[in-house]
Design an enzyme around this catalytic site. Structure first.
Site, mmCIF file in Angstrom:
data_model
loop_
_atom_site.group_PDB
_atom_site.id
_atom_site.type_symbol
_atom_site.label_atom_id
_atom_site.label_comp_id
_atom_site.label_asym_id
_atom_site.label_seq_id
_atom_site.Cartn_x
_atom_site.Cartn_y
_atom_site.Cartn_z
ATOM 1 N N ALA A 12 0.829 -1.215 0.000
ATOM 2 C CA ALA A 12 0.000 0.000 0.000
ATOM 3 C C ALA A 12 0.860 1.261 0.000
ATOM 4 C CB ALA A 12 -0.932 -0.008 1.215
ATOM 5 N N ALA A 34 9.509 0.736 8.990
ATOM 6 C CA ALA A 34 10.059 0.249 10.262
ATOM 7 C C ALA A 34 11.134 -0.814 10.034
ATOM 8 C CB ALA A 34 8.934 -0.319 11.127
ATOM 9 N N CYS A 43 3.652 -11.982 -0.391
ATOM 10 C CA CYS A 43 2.824 -13.069 -0.937
ATOM 11 C C CYS A 43 3.706 -14.197 -1.470
ATOM 12 C CB CYS A 43 1.945 -12.572 -2.078
ATOM 13 S SG CYS A 43 0.961 -11.143 -1.662
ATOM 14 N N ARG A 70 12.710 8.266 -8.664
ATOM 15 C CA ARG A 70 11.534 9.123 -8.875
ATOM 16 C C ARG A 70 11.458 10.229 -7.826
ATOM 17 N NH1 ARG A 70 7.247 4.580 -11.084
ATOM 18 N NH2 ARG A 70 8.912 3.384 -12.009
ATOM 19 N N ASP A 281 -3.716 -3.272 4.548
ATOM 20 C CA ASP A 281 -4.206 -4.194 5.576
ATOM 21 C C ASP A 281 -4.609 -3.511 6.884
ATOM 22 O OD1 ASP A 281 -3.740 -6.245 3.826
ATOM 23 O OD2 ASP A 281 -2.264 -7.292 5.076
ATOM 24 N N TYR A 426 -12.546 -18.989 -27.043
ATOM 25 C CA TYR A 426 -12.676 -20.447 -27.210
ATOM 26 C C TYR A 426 -11.737 -20.970 -28.277
ATOM 27 C CZ TYR A 426 -14.419 -24.811 -29.251
ATOM 28 O OH TYR A 426 -14.501 -26.072 -29.770
ATOM 29 N N TRP A 434 -19.150 -22.992 -24.938
ATOM 30 C CA TRP A 434 -19.651 -22.397 -23.696
ATOM 31 C C TRP A 434 -18.543 -22.607 -22.666
ATOM 32 C CZ3 TRP A 434 -23.904 -19.523 -23.810
ATOM 33 C CH2 TRP A 434 -24.862 -19.770 -24.799
#
Ligand SMILES: Cc1cc2nc3c(=O)[nH]c(=O)nc-3n(C[C@H](O)[C@H](O)[C@H](O)COP(=O)(O)OP(=O)(O)OC[C@H]3O[C@@H](n4cnc5c(N)ncnc54)[C@H](O)[C@@H]3O)c2cc1C
Length: 454
Positions: A12, A34, A43, A70, A281, A426, A434
């Site tokens: 974030a 920190a 992840c 940046r 989070d 498909y 389908w």
């Protein structure tokens, strides 16, 4: 010059900084972090622990220099200890020294902390959690230096099952102990049963319905005792007992929390304090199906919220449209994915929920390698509104693609039959005329039939 200060440099916080820079090239941006890790993919930790990813540095989303280039100042090893929202300053401690950093806009992106259940023995040496890069590096070092024979994973949520897979890949005998009656309680038990079989087929012993009472240690062996008397011993324990939002800093500054215990935010990611935004989070997330705040601590959500917080803190006007609870996990050869509401969540929310399960091959069976997908479609039988979809199938059978189709439908408030109208891809090796998600939607529609109002 306007000063933007960001507390937290993971999904974030870093996303917020990058978006703020794009929105206002002149903004003075500082991130205080920190720990020593800026913008790493936590992840990916289960895959680093398993050895599938060899080097922790390759988990970096971006290099530090890419961010510094940046014009974003990054202060690693700097912990924010207090926010004064009146004076617009933050006390930051590094190496025993505290400095006060002023801000014009502040973004709180402090993330979450792993839950250490209040049980005896949870702090024994050999009991690990997996939440930060440091946790992952420590666990991997322990496994490399003193390879255990066996391990116990406590918690059968997505991190628990990923860890059961990761440790098994290292040749460790794993017992998975979960409090819920089925594995992976974020999907309905019917699909959780498929995951249990997959785990057991790969040698994992699965103990469900087991609330852990205590962890004993004797001669370097850890024994996990379950309230009903069952117990199991191993060299290592990994705790995956969930997380809670890290809100102490915000709460002690008087920033309002919501009912979930996470920071309350508007759809612009503003908190209750002037000029203070929050994302990831540590915040509540708007559930676009339930139309109320919930708590969905996921990387995908943290990135999106960070982008909105960063854009708005830099003077833009962007909206976070909410989440529909989309998630996927890979366990050995299976992937399990969900979006929207589960059957129980839909019933609790007062929908007239009907669930239909369909088993469909992922592509035309005449082309080699077709594999079954188990698809549960949950819809409101009164209005035919799509409420949720869950899929379990081989991880290379495009489980996630199919869930994402449903997620897009949920964002548009689609009906179940609307899924059948979509123009999807498909060719026989990958799908059918389908698509399986459409076959499952059609099966739901046929079962609900003319009883529905629409
Ligand atoms: C093992 C594991 C696997 C996961 N797998 C997935 C997945 O497959 N898909 C998915 O979508 N999500 C996954 N997640 C969840 C995802 O990683 C998180 O949702 C995401 O990292 C949250 O990002 P965040 O920036 O909000 O918080 P965090 O990543 O928790 O980062 C918090 C940041 O704040 C800093 N910080 C905290 N307090 C302070 C302070 N006082 N001062 C300064 N800095 C501070 C920390 O150092 C850190 O930089 C997984 C999580 C774990 C642990």
């Amino acid at each position: 010059m306007t000063r933007l200060l960001i507390i937290g440099g993971s999904d974030a916080g870093t996303e917020a900084a990058l978006r703020a820079r794009l929105t206002d090239p002149a903004l003075e941006i500082t991130i205080v972090v920190a720990d020593a890790f800026l913008n790493f993919s936590i992840c990916g930790l289960p895959f680093f622990v398993s050895g599938e990813v060899d080097e922790w540095r390759s988990l970096a989303h971006r290099g530090e220099s890419e961010i510094a280039d940046r014009g974003i100042e990054v202060l690693l090893g700097h912990r924010a200890n207090a926010i004064d929202v009146g004076r617009q300053v933050v006390d930051v401690e590094a190496g025993g020294r505290t400095t006060t950093i002023p801000y014009d806009r502040l973004i709180v992106a402090t993330g979450a902390r792993p839950v250490r259940p209040p049980i005896a023995g949870v702090d024994h040496d050999g009991v690990h959690v997996l939440h930060t890069m440091t946790d992952g590096i420590e666990l991997r070092r322990r496994l490399d230096q003193r390879p255990p024979v066996d391990a116990i994973v406590i918690g059968s949520g997505y991190i628990g099952v990923e860890m059961a897979d990761a440790l098994t890949r290292r040749g460790i005998k794993v017992t998975l102990v979960g409090r819920a009656p089925a594995v992976l309680p974020t999907v309905d038990p019917e699909l959780g049963g498929l995951l249990r079989t997959e785990l057991e087929d790969h040698g994992v012993a699965v103990m469900t319905g087991g609330a852990v009472d205590r962890i004993d240690m004797h001669a370097n062996r850890l024994t996990v005792r379950v309230a009903d008397g069952r117990h199991v011993s191993a060299d290592v324990v990994v705790l995956g007992a969930g997380i809670r939002p890290d809100t102490e800093l915000a709460a002690s500054a008087g920033i309002a929390l919501g009912d979930t215990g996470a920071i309350r935010v508007s759809n612009s990611m503003e908190t209750s304090a002037a000029n203070v935004f929050a994302a990831g989070d540590c915040v509540e997330t708007w559930h676009a199906v339930l139309e109320r705040p919930g708590y969905f601590p996921l990387g995908t959500t943290a990135h999106k919220q960070g982008r909105v917080a960063g854009g708005n803190a830099a003077g833009g006007r962007v909206i976070f449209r909410g989440s529909v609870g989309t998630q996927v996990v890979k366990v050995f050869d299976l992937a399990a994915a969900r979006t929207g509401l589960s059957e129980r969540e839909a019933e609790t929310a007062g929908f007239g929920a009907t669930t239909v399960t369909t088993v469909v091959p992922d592509h035309k069976p005449y082309y080699p390698g077709a594999r079954d997908l188990s698809i549960r479609v949950i819809g409101d039988s009164r209005t035919k509104r799509l409420l949720g979809v869950q899929i379990v199938g081989h991880w290379q059978a495009e489980v996630a693609k199919r869930i994402d189709i449903a997620a897009a439908g949920l964002h548009q408030q689609a009906s179940v039959p609307d899924l059948c109208d979509l123009d999807l891809t498909y060719t026989p090796p990958v799908s059918s005329p389908w698509d399986p998600i459409q076959v499952a939607a059609d099966a739901w529609d046929q079962q609900v039939g003319s009883t529905a109002a629409v």
